[in-house]
Every structure is written in C-alpha cells, then in structure tokens.
Design a protein around this motif. Structure first.
Motif, PDB file in Angstrom:
ATOM      1  N   ALA A 116       0.858  -1.183   0.000  1.00 55.20           N
ATOM      2  CA  ALA A 116       0.000   0.000   0.000  1.00 55.20           C
ATOM      3  C   ALA A 116       0.893   1.232   0.000  1.00 55.20           C
ATOM      4  O   ALA A 116       1.937   1.252   0.668  1.00 55.20           O
ATOM      5  N   ILE A 117       0.479   2.238  -0.763  1.00 59.84           N
ATOM      6  CA  ILE A 117       1.271   3.460  -0.890  1.00 59.84           C
ATOM      7  C   ILE A 117       0.346   4.660  -0.718  1.00 59.84           C
ATOM      8  O   ILE A 117      -0.751   4.681  -1.293  1.00 59.84           O
ATOM      9  N   ARG A 118       0.798   5.628   0.050  1.00 57.84           N
ATOM     10  CA  ARG A 118       0.086   6.908   0.175  1.00 57.84           C
ATOM     11  C   ARG A 118       1.079   8.010  -0.104  1.00 57.84           C
ATOM     12  O   ARG A 118       2.182   8.005   0.446  1.00 57.84           O
ATOM     13  N   SER A 119       0.692   8.943  -0.929  1.00 61.61           N
ATOM     14  CA  SER A 119       1.574  10.080  -1.181  1.00 61.61           C
ATOM     15  C   SER A 119       0.767  11.369  -1.191  1.00 61.61           C
ATOM     16  O   SER A 119      -0.437  11.364  -1.460  1.00 61.61           O
ATOM     17  N   HIS A 120       1.457  12.444  -0.864  1.00 65.52           N
ATOM     18  CA  HIS A 120       0.814  13.759  -0.884  1.00 65.52           C
ATOM     19  C   HIS A 120       1.864  14.827  -1.147  1.00 65.52           C
ATOM     20  O   HIS A 120       3.058  14.623  -0.939  1.00 65.52           O
ATOM     21  N   CYS A 121       1.373  15.949  -1.607  1.00 65.06           N
ATOM     22  CA  CYS A 121       2.237  17.077  -1.948  1.00 65.06           C
ATOM     23  C   CYS A 121       2.565  17.867  -0.683  1.00 65.06           C
ATOM     24  O   CYS A 121       1.682  18.139   0.130  1.00 65.06           O
ATOM     25  N   LEU A 122       3.840  18.205  -0.535  1.00 64.66           N
ATOM     26  CA  LEU A 122       4.273  19.010   0.609  1.00 64.66           C
ATOM     27  C   LEU A 122       4.337  20.499   0.267  1.00 64.66           C
ATOM     28  O   LEU A 122       4.493  21.331   1.143  1.00 64.66           O
ATOM     29  N   THR A 123       4.230  20.817  -1.021  1.00 66.62           N
ATOM     30  CA  THR A 123       4.302  22.197  -1.499  1.00 66.62           C
ATOM     31  C   THR A 123       2.874  22.727  -1.662  1.00 66.62           C
ATOM     32  O   THR A 123       1.982  21.978  -2.029  1.00 66.62           O
ATOM     33  N   TRP A 124       2.663  23.967  -1.431  1.00 68.94           N
ATOM     34  CA  TRP A 124       1.371  24.643  -1.608  1.00 68.94           C
ATOM     35  C   TRP A 124       0.255  24.076  -0.717  1.00 68.94           C
ATOM     36  O   TRP A 124      -0.920  24.156  -1.049  1.00 68.94           O
ATOM     37  N   THR A 125       0.602  23.516   0.419  1.00 70.35           N
ATOM     38  CA  THR A 125      -0.415  22.859   1.250  1.00 70.35           C
ATOM     39  C   THR A 125      -1.530  23.802   1.712  1.00 70.35           C
ATOM     40  O   THR A 125      -2.631  23.350   1.980  1.00 70.35           O
ATOM     41  N   GLN A 126      -1.236  25.105   1.792  1.00 76.25           N
ATOM     42  CA  GLN A 126      -2.291  26.043   2.220  1.00 76.25           C
ATOM     43  C   GLN A 126      -3.283  26.340   1.084  1.00 76.25           C
ATOM     44  O   GLN A 126      -4.350  26.885   1.320  1.00 76.25           O
ATOM     45  N   TYR A 127      -2.939  25.965  -0.173  1.00 78.66           N
ATOM     46  CA  TYR A 127      -3.796  26.264  -1.315  1.00 78.66           C
ATOM     47  C   TYR A 127      -4.301  25.024  -2.047  1.00 78.66           C
ATOM     48  O   TYR A 127      -5.295  25.093  -2.761  1.00 78.66           O
ATOM     49  N   ALA A 128      -3.577  23.910  -1.909  1.00 77.84           N
ATOM     50  CA  ALA A 128      -3.935  22.728  -2.691  1.00 77.84           C
ATOM     51  C   ALA A 128      -3.692  21.461  -1.893  1.00 77.84           C
ATOM     52  O   ALA A 128      -2.795  21.398  -1.058  1.00 77.84           O
ATOM     53  N   SER A 129      -4.504  20.476  -2.177  1.00 77.50           N
ATOM     54  CA  SER A 129      -4.339  19.160  -1.581  1.00 77.50           C
ATOM     55  C   SER A 129      -4.217  18.157  -2.717  1.00 77.50           C
ATOM     56  O   SER A 129      -5.105  18.061  -3.559  1.00 77.50           O
ATOM     57  N   MET A 130      -3.086  17.457  -2.768  1.00 81.26           N
ATOM     58  CA  MET A 130      -2.883  16.419  -3.766  1.00 81.26           C
ATOM     59  C   MET A 130      -2.541  15.148  -3.007  1.00 81.26           C
ATOM     60  O   MET A 130      -1.554  15.102  -2.282  1.00 81.26           O
ATOM     61  N   LYS A 131      -3.400  14.143  -3.154  1.00 82.66           N
ATOM     62  CA  LYS A 131      -3.185  12.876  -2.448  1.00 82.66           C
ATOM     63  C   LYS A 131      -3.389  11.731  -3.428  1.00 82.66           C
ATOM     64  O   LYS A 131      -4.284  11.779  -4.275  1.00 82.66           O
ATOM     65  N   GLU A 132      -2.542  10.715  -3.286  1.00 80.67           N
ATOM     66  CA  GLU A 132      -2.700   9.494  -4.069  1.00 80.67           C
ATOM     67  C   GLU A 132      -2.654   8.313  -3.115  1.00 80.67           C
ATOM     68  O   GLU A 132      -1.871   8.310  -2.169  1.00 80.67           O
ATOM     69  N   GLU A 133      -3.509   7.345  -3.390  1.00 80.87           N
ATOM     70  CA  GLU A 133      -3.456   6.074  -2.670  1.00 80.87           C
ATOM     71  C   GLU A 133      -3.360   4.988  -3.721  1.00 80.87           C
ATOM     72  O   GLU A 133      -4.122   4.981  -4.688  1.00 80.87           O
ATOM     73  N   SER A 134      -2.375   4.105  -3.548  1.00 82.94           N
ATOM     74  CA  SER A 134      -2.125   3.058  -4.527  1.00 82.94           C
ATOM     75  C   SER A 134      -1.930   1.731  -3.818  1.00 82.94           C
ATOM     76  O   SER A 134      -1.542   1.688  -2.651  1.00 82.94           O
ATOM     77  N   VAL A 135      -2.178   0.656  -4.571  1.00 83.23           N
ATOM     78  CA  VAL A 135      -1.950  -0.698  -4.065  1.00 83.23           C
ATOM     79  C   VAL A 135      -1.367  -1.538  -5.192  1.00 83.23           C
ATOM     80  O   VAL A 135      -1.856  -1.489  -6.326  1.00 83.23           O
ATOM     81  N   PHE A 136      -0.324  -2.273  -4.860  1.00 78.71           N
ATOM     82  CA  PHE A 136       0.161  -3.350  -5.713  1.00 78.71           C
ATOM     83  C   PHE A 136      -0.225  -4.633  -4.992  1.00 78.71           C
ATOM     84  O   PHE A 136       0.029  -4.756  -3.785  1.00 78.71           O
ATOM     85  N   ARG A 137      -0.827  -5.583  -5.711  1.00 77.70           N
ATOM     86  CA  ARG A 137      -1.185  -6.847  -5.074  1.00 77.70           C
ATOM     87  C   ARG A 137      -1.213  -7.951  -6.122  1.00 77.70           C
ATOM     88  O   ARG A 137      -1.352  -7.689  -7.318  1.00 77.70           O
ATOM     89  N   GLU A 138      -1.092  -9.155  -5.620  1.00 78.53           N
ATOM     90  CA  GLU A 138      -1.160 -10.316  -6.501  1.00 78.53           C
ATOM     91  C   GLU A 138      -2.490 -10.280  -7.245  1.00 78.53           C
ATOM     92  O   GLU A 138      -3.538 -10.035  -6.656  1.00 78.53           O
TER      93      GLU A 138
END
Length: 177
Positions: free
Chosen positions: A94-116
């Motif tokens: 499982a992977i979660r990522s988000h942007c650390l830049t512009w956090t007061q103006y934008a929210s960028m989040k991704e959730e990913s999964v690699f699985r059999e």
C-alpha cells in the motif's frame, strides 16, 4: 470541489519484480520531471514482516508558465512525500503520497496498491486513486484543477509505461497466462 482520477493496471509480472521496479522507477530519463527520490525512513516490523518506507521526491514545477505569474505558483520545484507498507507474506504493498508544497492552497493525495492479481498469481494488479483540490486561488481554482486533472491522468499513464519498460528491461518479456 476537487478532481479524482482512478487508474487500474495489471502487470504480467510477479509481485516481487513489480515492487522492485517500482522502488527503482525514479529518477528516470523517460520522466525528466522527477529530479530526485530519497528514502528518509525505512523500518521492518519484526512481528509482521511489514516493511515501512518514507520517501521524499523532488519534482520540477510543471505548472504552465502563464499560471506562474501568480506568485505562490512561482517555485522551481515541488516536494512529494510517499509512505509505503510492503507485506511480502501477503504479497501486497500500500502506498500513500501527498504534496508538501502549496499545502495552504492545494491538496494532492494518491493512494495506490500493488497486489497479486486474482486473474493469475504470477501477475500483479496496480490500483491508484489520485485526488486534487485547490482552494484559495479564487477564479483560478477551476483552471488549476482542470490542469491538475489532466496532469494527474497523463502522469499515471506515463508511470505505467515506465514500469512496463523497466520490467521488460529487467525481467524480460511479460508472463503469459
């Protein structure tokens, strides 16, 4: 408001090979936007065997030049934080990522999964959901979300192409049914 992009891909390669390629994917000449990726934390839970990683990626600012007239968008690079939980026994990550830049103006989040893959245990399924929402930019919110949606969709497709290329280079032809 916000924009959501969903991606699903089946790699016809075993889980272990796909995860190894994912962890080596960037930087890569096929995507010059990713400048660097650094692992800042890695630990293994001895009771479960789950490997936790935190990585920071530095990417070029891809906001179109015309929109960079707005001072908050005029930065040379963007930082992303990615956390992953690799469970080798259950063959999933499982992977979660988000942007650390512009956090007061934008929210960028991704959730990913690699699985059999359910189709074939020698294949790996990849599922990703990315969400971007922009606030505080007034009339530019809609324009920036439209750009971000296109960029997210194109970036996901480019990431899949890079993974396919790396897997073919490192592991040979994909596995048949």
């Amino acid at each position: 408001m916000g924009v959501t992009v969903d991606v699903r891909q089946v790699y016809k390669y075993p889980f272990e090979q796909v995860v190894a390629s994912f962890l080596r994917k960037y930087p890569n000449p096929m995507d010059k936007n990713v400048i660097s990726v650094k692992t800042v934390e890695e630990k293994t839970d001895v009771s479960t065997g789950i490997i936790y990683r935190k990585r920071i990626a530095v990417c070029q600012n891809v906001v179109p030049e015309i929109l960079r007239k707005v001072s908050i968008l005029k930065v040379p690079s963007i930082q992303l934080e990615e956390e992953s939980w690799l469970n080798p026994q259950e063959r999933n990550m499982a992977i979660r990522s988000h942007c650390l830049t512009w956090t007061q103006y934008a929210s960028m989040k991704e959730e990913s999964v690699f699985r059999e893959s359910m189709e074939n245990p020698n294949w790996t399924e990849f599922i990703q959901r990315g969400r971007i929402s922009i606030t505080g930019a007034g009339f530019l919110n809609c324009i920036l979300e439209t750009f971000a949606s296109t960029f997210l969709r194109q970036g996901a497709q480019k990431g899949i192409r890079i993974m396919e290329m790396l897997l073919k280079e490192q592991c040979g032809a994909p596995l048949a049914e």
